[in-house]
Write a protein that holds these residues in place. Sequence first.
Motif, mmCIF file in Angstrom:
data_model
loop_
_atom_site.group_PDB
_atom_site.id
_atom_site.type_symbol
_atom_site.label_atom_id
_atom_site.label_comp_id
_atom_site.label_asym_id
_atom_site.label_seq_id
_atom_site.Cartn_x
_atom_site.Cartn_y
_atom_site.Cartn_z
ATOM 1 N N ALA A 119 0.826 -1.205 0.000
ATOM 2 C CA ALA A 119 0.000 0.000 0.000
ATOM 3 C C ALA A 119 0.862 1.256 0.000
ATOM 4 O O ALA A 119 0.516 2.258 -0.632
ATOM 5 N N PHE A 120 1.972 1.204 0.703
ATOM 6 C CA PHE A 120 2.907 2.333 0.742
ATOM 7 C C PHE A 120 3.389 2.665 -0.673
ATOM 8 O O PHE A 120 3.391 3.823 -1.085
ATOM 9 N N PHE A 121 3.789 1.640 -1.420
ATOM 10 C CA PHE A 121 4.248 1.866 -2.791
ATOM 11 C C PHE A 121 3.119 2.405 -3.669
ATOM 12 O O PHE A 121 3.336 3.293 -4.496
ATOM 13 N N ALA A 122 1.929 1.850 -3.511
ATOM 14 C CA ALA A 122 0.790 2.304 -4.315
ATOM 15 C C ALA A 122 0.475 3.770 -4.029
ATOM 16 O O ALA A 122 0.276 4.563 -4.957
ATOM 17 N N GLN A 123 0.445 4.148 -2.748
ATOM 18 C CA GLN A 123 0.151 5.527 -2.376
ATOM 19 C C GLN A 123 1.249 6.467 -2.849
ATOM 20 O O GLN A 123 0.987 7.600 -3.264
ATOM 21 N N LEU A 124 2.487 6.003 -2.837
ATOM 22 C CA LEU A 124 3.611 6.797 -3.346
ATOM 23 C C LEU A 124 3.360 7.190 -4.803
ATOM 24 O O LEU A 124 3.552 8.335 -5.201
ATOM 25 N N SER A 125 2.918 6.223 -5.598
ATOM 26 C CA SER A 125 2.669 6.479 -7.019
ATOM 27 C C SER A 125 1.415 7.316 -7.234
ATOM 28 O O SER A 125 1.377 8.153 -8.141
ATOM 29 N N ILE A 126 0.395 7.098 -6.398
ATOM 30 C CA ILE A 126 -0.824 7.911 -6.506
ATOM 31 C C ILE A 126 -0.502 9.377 -6.221
ATOM 32 O O ILE A 126 -0.942 10.281 -6.940
ATOM 33 N N GLU A 127 0.281 9.602 -5.175
ATOM 34 C CA GLU A 127 0.672 10.977 -4.820
ATOM 35 C C GLU A 127 1.426 11.631 -5.971
ATOM 36 O O GLU A 127 1.165 12.780 -6.331
ATOM 37 N N ALA A 128 2.350 10.879 -6.584
ATOM 38 C CA ALA A 128 3.119 11.420 -7.704
ATOM 39 C C ALA A 128 2.224 11.703 -8.911
ATOM 40 O O ALA A 128 2.420 12.697 -9.620
ATOM 41 N N PHE A 129 1.248 10.841 -9.136
ATOM 42 C CA PHE A 129 0.328 11.017 -10.266
ATOM 43 C C PHE A 129 -0.381 12.367 -10.187
ATOM 44 O O PHE A 129 -0.591 13.037 -11.199
ATOM 45 N N TYR A 130 -0.733 12.788 -8.982
ATOM 46 C CA TYR A 130 -1.483 14.033 -8.814
ATOM 47 C C TYR A 130 -0.605 15.263 -8.599
ATOM 48 O O TYR A 130 -1.100 16.386 -8.696
ATOM 49 N N THR A 131 0.663 15.078 -8.296
ATOM 50 C CA THR A 131 1.474 16.245 -7.942
ATOM 51 C C THR A 131 2.618 16.555 -8.902
ATOM 52 O O THR A 131 3.056 17.704 -8.968
ATOM 53 N N LEU A 132 3.120 15.576 -9.643
ATOM 54 C CA LEU A 132 4.269 15.844 -10.509
ATOM 55 C C LEU A 132 3.861 16.675 -11.736
ATOM 56 O O LEU A 132 2.763 16.497 -12.271
#
Length: 198
Positions: A138-151
Amino acid sequence: MSSDHTIWVAEHFIGGHPALDFSNAVFDRRNPPAHNELFNSARDVGTWLLAAGLAKEDEAGAVAELRDHRFLDEVREIRESSYELFNAIAASEEPPSQSLGLLFSSAARLLQTRQVGWDGTLLHLSSAQWKNPAAVSAFFAQLSIEAFYTLPRARMHACPRCGWLFVDTSRGGKRRWCNMRICGNREKITRYRSHFAF
Protein backbone atom coordinates in the motif's frame (compact mmCIF):
# COMPACT_ATOMS: atom_id res chain seq x y z
CA MET A 1 14.63 -15.95 -9.71
CA SER A 2 18.19 -14.69 -9.32
CA SER A 3 19.94 -15.42 -6.05
CA ASP A 4 22.02 -12.26 -6.47
CA HIS A 5 20.98 -9.18 -4.56
CA THR A 6 20.74 -5.80 -6.24
CA ILE A 7 23.23 -3.19 -5.09
CA TRP A 8 21.50 0.18 -5.32
CA VAL A 9 23.66 3.11 -6.38
CA ALA A 10 23.01 6.81 -7.02
CA GLU A 11 22.37 6.11 -10.73
CA HIS A 12 19.22 4.18 -9.76
CA PHE A 13 17.69 7.35 -8.33
CA ILE A 14 17.58 9.82 -11.20
CA GLY A 15 13.81 10.20 -11.56
CA GLY A 16 13.31 13.30 -9.47
CA HIS A 17 10.63 11.55 -7.38
CA PRO A 18 10.72 8.18 -5.57
CA ALA A 19 7.68 6.95 -7.52
CA LEU A 20 9.60 7.34 -10.78
CA ASP A 21 12.68 5.67 -9.31
CA PHE A 22 10.42 2.83 -8.18
CA SER A 23 8.97 2.58 -11.70
CA ASN A 24 12.52 2.44 -13.07
CA ALA A 25 13.56 -0.56 -10.95
CA VAL A 26 14.50 -2.74 -13.94
CA PHE A 27 17.69 -2.72 -16.00
CA ASP A 28 16.19 -1.46 -19.25
CA ARG A 29 12.66 -0.70 -20.49
CA ARG A 30 13.43 -0.38 -24.20
CA ASN A 31 15.77 -3.34 -24.74
CA PRO A 32 15.39 -5.58 -21.67
CA PRO A 33 18.16 -8.14 -21.14
CA ALA A 34 17.40 -11.73 -20.15
CA HIS A 35 17.69 -10.81 -16.47
CA ASN A 36 15.95 -7.44 -16.42
CA GLU A 37 14.54 -7.63 -12.90
CA LEU A 38 16.05 -5.60 -10.04
CA PHE A 39 13.52 -6.67 -7.39
CA ASN A 40 14.62 -10.28 -7.04
CA SER A 41 13.81 -10.68 -3.35
CA ALA A 42 12.17 -8.96 -0.40
CA ARG A 43 15.70 -7.94 0.58
CA ASP A 44 16.03 -5.98 -2.68
CA VAL A 45 12.79 -4.16 -1.87
CA GLY A 46 13.98 -3.37 1.65
CA THR A 47 17.38 -2.10 0.54
CA TRP A 48 15.70 -0.02 -2.18
CA LEU A 49 13.49 1.68 0.43
CA LEU A 50 16.59 2.43 2.52
CA ALA A 51 18.60 3.73 -0.46
CA ALA A 52 15.65 5.88 -1.57
CA GLY A 53 15.45 7.45 1.89
CA LEU A 54 11.90 6.20 2.42
CA ALA A 55 12.62 3.83 5.31
CA LYS A 56 15.01 3.73 8.25
CA GLU A 57 17.48 0.88 8.56
CA ASP A 58 15.33 -1.17 10.96
CA GLU A 59 12.22 -0.59 8.82
CA ALA A 60 14.05 -1.63 5.65
CA GLY A 61 15.36 -4.66 7.54
CA ALA A 62 11.82 -5.66 8.45
CA VAL A 63 10.81 -5.51 4.77
CA ALA A 64 13.89 -7.52 3.78
CA GLU A 65 12.77 -10.33 6.09
CA LEU A 66 9.22 -10.62 4.72
CA ARG A 67 8.51 -14.20 3.70
CA ASP A 68 5.05 -13.86 2.14
CA HIS A 69 5.49 -15.40 -1.33
CA ARG A 70 2.88 -13.02 -2.81
CA PHE A 71 4.65 -9.88 -1.59
CA LEU A 72 7.28 -9.71 -4.32
CA ASP A 73 4.68 -10.30 -7.04
CA GLU A 74 2.50 -7.52 -5.62
CA VAL A 75 5.39 -5.04 -5.47
CA ARG A 76 6.30 -5.83 -9.07
CA GLU A 77 2.67 -5.49 -10.16
CA ILE A 78 2.40 -2.10 -8.48
CA ARG A 79 5.71 -1.05 -10.07
CA GLU A 80 4.50 -2.05 -13.54
CA SER A 81 1.20 -0.20 -13.07
CA SER A 82 3.16 2.85 -11.94
CA TYR A 83 5.40 2.63 -14.99
CA GLU A 84 2.43 2.29 -17.36
CA LEU A 85 0.84 5.36 -15.79
CA PHE A 86 3.89 7.62 -15.87
CA ASN A 87 5.15 6.38 -19.23
CA ALA A 88 1.80 7.33 -20.75
CA ILE A 89 2.08 10.80 -19.22
CA ALA A 90 5.65 11.14 -20.55
CA ALA A 91 4.34 10.23 -24.02
CA SER A 92 1.48 12.79 -23.69
CA GLU A 93 -1.04 9.95 -23.82
CA GLU A 94 -4.12 9.27 -21.73
CA PRO A 95 -3.04 7.52 -18.50
CA PRO A 96 -4.49 3.97 -18.42
CA SER A 97 -7.37 3.85 -15.93
CA GLN A 98 -6.72 0.16 -15.20
CA SER A 99 -3.22 0.94 -13.93
CA LEU A 100 -4.49 3.77 -11.74
CA GLY A 101 -7.29 1.52 -10.51
CA LEU A 102 -4.81 -1.14 -9.39
CA LEU A 103 -2.88 1.46 -7.40
CA PHE A 104 -6.03 2.71 -5.72
CA SER A 105 -7.21 -0.79 -4.86
CA SER A 106 -3.78 -1.70 -3.42
CA ALA A 107 -3.79 1.38 -1.22
CA ALA A 108 -7.43 0.94 -0.24
CA ARG A 109 -6.92 -2.57 1.15
CA LEU A 110 -4.80 -1.10 3.93
CA LEU A 111 -6.75 2.12 4.41
CA GLN A 112 -10.03 0.27 4.86
CA THR A 113 -8.73 -2.12 7.50
CA ARG A 114 -6.08 -0.30 9.54
CA GLN A 115 -5.38 3.08 11.05
CA VAL A 116 -2.40 4.63 9.29
CA GLY A 117 -0.47 7.81 9.79
CA TRP A 118 0.44 10.41 7.21
CA ASP A 119 3.58 12.35 6.46
CA GLY A 120 2.09 15.12 4.39
CA THR A 121 0.52 13.27 1.45
CA LEU A 122 2.51 10.05 1.95
CA LEU A 123 1.66 7.10 4.17
CA HIS A 124 3.63 6.93 7.41
CA LEU A 125 3.94 3.31 8.49
CA SER A 126 4.52 2.34 12.11
CA SER A 127 7.38 -0.02 12.99
CA ALA A 128 4.93 -2.93 13.12
CA GLN A 129 3.39 -2.05 9.74
CA TRP A 130 6.74 -2.38 7.97
CA LYS A 131 6.46 -6.09 8.86
CA ASN A 132 3.10 -6.30 7.09
CA PRO A 133 3.36 -7.11 3.35
CA ALA A 134 -0.01 -5.48 2.60
CA ALA A 135 1.08 -2.27 4.33
CA VAL A 136 4.33 -2.08 2.36
CA SER A 137 2.48 -2.74 -0.90
CA ALA A 138 0.00 0.00 0.00
CA PHE A 139 2.91 2.33 0.74
CA PHE A 140 4.25 1.87 -2.79
CA ALA A 141 0.79 2.30 -4.31
CA GLN A 142 0.15 5.53 -2.38
CA LEU A 143 3.61 6.80 -3.35
CA SER A 144 2.67 6.48 -7.02
CA ILE A 145 -0.82 7.91 -6.51
CA GLU A 146 0.67 10.98 -4.82
CA ALA A 147 3.12 11.42 -7.70
CA PHE A 148 0.33 11.02 -10.27
CA TYR A 149 -1.48 14.03 -8.81
CA THR A 150 1.47 16.25 -7.94
CA LEU A 151 4.27 15.84 -10.51
CA PRO A 152 4.44 18.39 -13.37
CA ARG A 153 3.26 16.40 -16.38
CA ALA A 154 4.84 18.63 -18.99
CA ARG A 155 8.22 17.95 -17.40
CA MET A 156 7.90 14.16 -17.24
CA HIS A 157 9.99 12.32 -19.83
CA ALA A 158 11.25 8.86 -20.70
CA CYS A 159 14.87 8.31 -21.68
CA PRO A 160 14.91 7.48 -25.42
CA ARG A 161 17.61 4.87 -24.89
CA CYS A 162 16.57 2.87 -21.77
CA GLY A 163 13.03 4.11 -21.15
CA TRP A 164 13.64 5.17 -17.56
CA LEU A 165 11.37 7.98 -16.42
CA PHE A 166 12.41 11.32 -14.98
CA VAL A 167 11.16 14.81 -14.20
CA ASP A 168 13.15 17.41 -16.11
CA THR A 169 14.10 20.04 -13.55
CA SER A 170 16.72 21.70 -15.76
CA ARG A 171 16.35 25.44 -16.22
CA GLY A 172 15.72 25.26 -19.94
CA GLY A 173 13.72 22.04 -19.86
CA LYS A 174 16.11 20.42 -22.35
CA ARG A 175 17.15 17.29 -20.44
CA ARG A 176 16.98 14.30 -22.77
CA TRP A 177 18.69 11.39 -21.02
CA CYS A 178 18.08 9.63 -17.73
CA ASN A 179 21.81 10.04 -17.10
CA MET A 180 24.15 11.79 -19.52
CA ARG A 181 27.16 9.79 -18.28
CA ILE A 182 25.40 6.48 -18.99
CA CYS A 183 22.73 6.61 -21.70
CA GLY A 184 23.94 9.90 -23.17
CA ASN A 185 27.48 8.61 -23.63
CA ARG A 186 26.27 5.23 -24.92
CA GLU A 187 24.18 7.01 -27.54
CA LYS A 188 27.18 9.09 -28.59
CA ILE A 189 29.29 5.93 -28.94
CA THR A 190 26.57 4.20 -30.98
CA ARG A 191 26.29 7.18 -33.32
CA TYR A 192 30.06 7.44 -33.64
CA ARG A 193 30.36 3.75 -34.57
CA SER A 194 27.48 3.89 -37.03
CA HIS A 195 29.03 6.97 -38.66
CA PHE A 196 32.23 5.04 -39.38
CA ALA A 197 30.59 1.70 -40.19
CA PHE A 198 31.24 0.38 -43.68
